[in-house]
Design a protein around this motif. Sequence first.
Motif, PDB file in Angstrom:
ATOM      1  N   ASP A  24      54.093   1.990  25.820  1.00 53.91           N
ATOM      2  CA  ASP A  24      54.219   0.692  26.492  1.00 53.91           C
ATOM      3  C   ASP A  24      54.067  -0.490  25.538  1.00 53.91           C
ATOM      4  O   ASP A  24      54.656  -1.543  25.748  1.00 53.91           O
ATOM      5  CB  ASP A  24      53.190   0.575  27.613  1.00 53.91           C
ATOM      6  N   TRP A  25      53.296  -0.332  24.478  1.00 49.02           N
ATOM      7  CA  TRP A  25      53.025  -1.421  23.542  1.00 49.02           C
ATOM      8  C   TRP A  25      54.112  -1.585  22.475  1.00 49.02           C
ATOM      9  O   TRP A  25      54.086  -2.525  21.696  1.00 49.02           O
ATOM     10  CB  TRP A  25      51.674  -1.198  22.861  1.00 49.02           C
ATOM     11  N   LYS A  30      60.908  -0.950  24.180  1.00 46.39           N
ATOM     12  CA  LYS A  30      61.345  -1.777  25.306  1.00 46.39           C
ATOM     13  C   LYS A  30      62.828  -2.141  25.161  1.00 46.39           C
ATOM     14  O   LYS A  30      63.529  -2.262  26.154  1.00 46.39           O
ATOM     15  CB  LYS A  30      60.497  -3.037  25.400  1.00 46.39           C
ATOM     16  N   GLN A  33      65.351   0.526  26.556  1.00 40.34           N
ATOM     17  CA  GLN A  33      65.408   0.731  28.008  1.00 40.34           C
ATOM     18  C   GLN A  33      66.762   0.370  28.620  1.00 40.34           C
ATOM     19  O   GLN A  33      67.326   1.171  29.372  1.00 40.34           O
ATOM     20  CB  GLN A  33      64.270  -0.032  28.690  1.00 40.34           C
ATOM     21  N   ASN A  53      55.852   9.089  27.646  1.00 40.40           N
ATOM     22  CA  ASN A  53      54.914   8.154  27.034  1.00 40.40           C
ATOM     23  C   ASN A  53      54.009   8.952  26.091  1.00 40.40           C
ATOM     24  O   ASN A  53      53.251   9.812  26.536  1.00 40.40           O
ATOM     25  CB  ASN A  53      54.100   7.446  28.116  1.00 40.40           C
TER      26      ASN A  53
END
Length: 104
Positions: A24-25, A30, A33, A53
């Motif tokens: 997530d970090w 990102k 996606q 993840n």
Amino acid sequence: MRANSRFKNIIKSDRPVVVDFYADWCQPCKEIQPVLIELKNEFKQDIRVLKVNVDFNPYIANQFQVKSIPTVMIFKSGDLQWSKEGLVLLPELTDILKKYISAS
């Protein structure tokens, strides 16, 4: 069912399974996606997209020697067919997937 058992069952699919190892970090994670969403829209039922993840599934990441993220892998019938670390662009993934879909 343990996460690892579930993962192994998913990648045994006869259709290609695109696995995105991410966190997530991670900013590049990102950025990939939208590429994965577009792939799923383009290939619909011909592929499966799975996100893993690495913070929550370190065993799976270690098992497949994921050293950096994002890492994208393509499995078919349980076998690793292709892998790349770093950001992968849509045209590259599209070309690679077409090979594995047409080989079905």
